[in-house]
Design a protein around this motif. Structure first.
Motif, PDB file in Angstrom:
ATOM      1  N   GLU A   6      -3.966 -10.098   8.726  1.00  0.00           N
ATOM      2  CA  GLU A   6      -3.387  -9.370   9.843  1.00  0.00           C
ATOM      3  C   GLU A   6      -3.508 -10.196  11.119  1.00  0.00           C
ATOM      4  O   GLU A   6      -4.494 -10.901  11.319  1.00  0.00           O
ATOM      5  N   CYS A  22       1.463  -8.659   9.102  1.00  0.00           N
ATOM      6  CA  CYS A  22       0.658  -8.708   7.889  1.00  0.00           C
ATOM      7  C   CYS A  22       1.343  -9.673   6.936  1.00  0.00           C
ATOM      8  O   CYS A  22       2.440  -9.391   6.447  1.00  0.00           O
ATOM      9  N   TRP A  36      -0.379   0.268   6.505  1.00  0.00           N
ATOM     10  CA  TRP A  36      -1.354  -0.020   7.554  1.00  0.00           C
ATOM     11  C   TRP A  36      -2.332   1.130   7.672  1.00  0.00           C
ATOM     12  O   TRP A  36      -1.947   2.308   7.575  1.00  0.00           O
ATOM     13  N   ARG A  38      -6.114   2.138  10.054  1.00  0.00           N
ATOM     14  CA  ARG A  38      -6.906   1.733  11.203  1.00  0.00           C
ATOM     15  C   ARG A  38      -8.255   2.418  11.161  1.00  0.00           C
ATOM     16  O   ARG A  38      -8.428   3.458  10.521  1.00  0.00           O
ATOM     17  N   ARG A  45     -11.889   5.340   8.288  1.00  0.00           N
ATOM     18  CA  ARG A  45     -10.569   4.742   8.176  1.00  0.00           C
ATOM     19  C   ARG A  45      -9.514   5.833   8.049  1.00  0.00           C
ATOM     20  O   ARG A  45      -9.737   6.846   7.384  1.00  0.00           O
ATOM     21  N   TYR A  95      -5.621  -2.633   9.777  1.00  0.00           N
ATOM     22  CA  TYR A  95      -5.663  -3.327   8.499  1.00  0.00           C
ATOM     23  C   TYR A  95      -4.374  -3.086   7.725  1.00  0.00           C
ATOM     24  O   TYR A  95      -3.709  -2.069   7.906  1.00  0.00           O
ATOM     25  N   TRP A 112      -8.088  -3.855   1.517  1.00  0.00           N
ATOM     26  CA  TRP A 112      -7.681  -4.076   2.900  1.00  0.00           C
ATOM     27  C   TRP A 112      -8.102  -5.457   3.370  1.00  0.00           C
ATOM     28  O   TRP A 112      -9.081  -6.024   2.880  1.00  0.00           O
ATOM     29  N   GLN A 114      -8.986  -8.338   6.605  1.00  0.00           N
ATOM     30  CA  GLN A 114     -10.067  -8.427   7.584  1.00  0.00           C
ATOM     31  C   GLN A 114      -9.774  -7.621   8.843  1.00  0.00           C
ATOM     32  O   GLN A 114     -10.694  -7.242   9.559  1.00  0.00           O
ATOM     33  N   GLY A 115      -8.511  -7.375   9.120  1.00  0.00           N
ATOM     34  CA  GLY A 115      -8.127  -6.559  10.248  1.00  0.00           C
ATOM     35  C   GLY A 115      -7.894  -7.352  11.523  1.00  0.00           C
ATOM     36  O   GLY A 115      -8.315  -8.498  11.656  1.00  0.00           O
TER      37      GLY A 115
END
Length: 122
Positions: A6, A22, A36, A38, A45, A95, A112, A114-115
């Motif tokens: 991401e 992404c 996605w 978050r 999450r 993510y 997911w 690493q964000g």
């Protein structure tokens, strides 16, 4: 198992916009829905948005509907999340991950990434 990265997060004032990306590596997103999620500080999450392989089907969380747009460019093997009219409560790590369908349930998703951090100031 597809791996992805991401990017595009940053600091923005309330009312502003960001576009997250992404991108898959190792394997492609071919045939897979991509979504996605978050995670806000100190919270669980949560689902944000998902798009089907061909882009015909999209689903959004009520909290972002009308403000966020998910899209994809399969030739670039990339999925995007356009975020407009951002609010301080949108502050989170975002993510992405693959799924077989356009599921809104988090347990339907694969690993997911690493964000990327999104911070919205007042």
């Amino acid at each position: 198992q597809v791996q992805q990265a991401e990017s595009g997060g940053g600091l923005v004032q309330a009312g502003g916009s960001l576009r997250l990306s992404c991108s898959a590596f190792g394997r492609t997103f071919s045939g897979k829905a991509v979504g996605w999620s978050r995670q806000r500080p100190g919270k669980e999450r949560e689902f944000v948005a998902v798009i089907s392989w061909l882009g015909a089907s999209t689903t959004y969380a009520d909290s972002v509907k009308g403000r966020y747009t998910i899209s994809r460019d399969n030739a670039k093997n990339t999925v995007y999340l356009q975020m407009n009219s951002l609010k301080p409560e949108d502050t989170a790590v975002y993510y992405c991950a693959t799924a077989r369908t356009t599921a809104a349930k988090l347990d339907e998703y694969d690993a997911w990434g690493q964000g990327t951090q999104v911070t919205v100031s007042s």
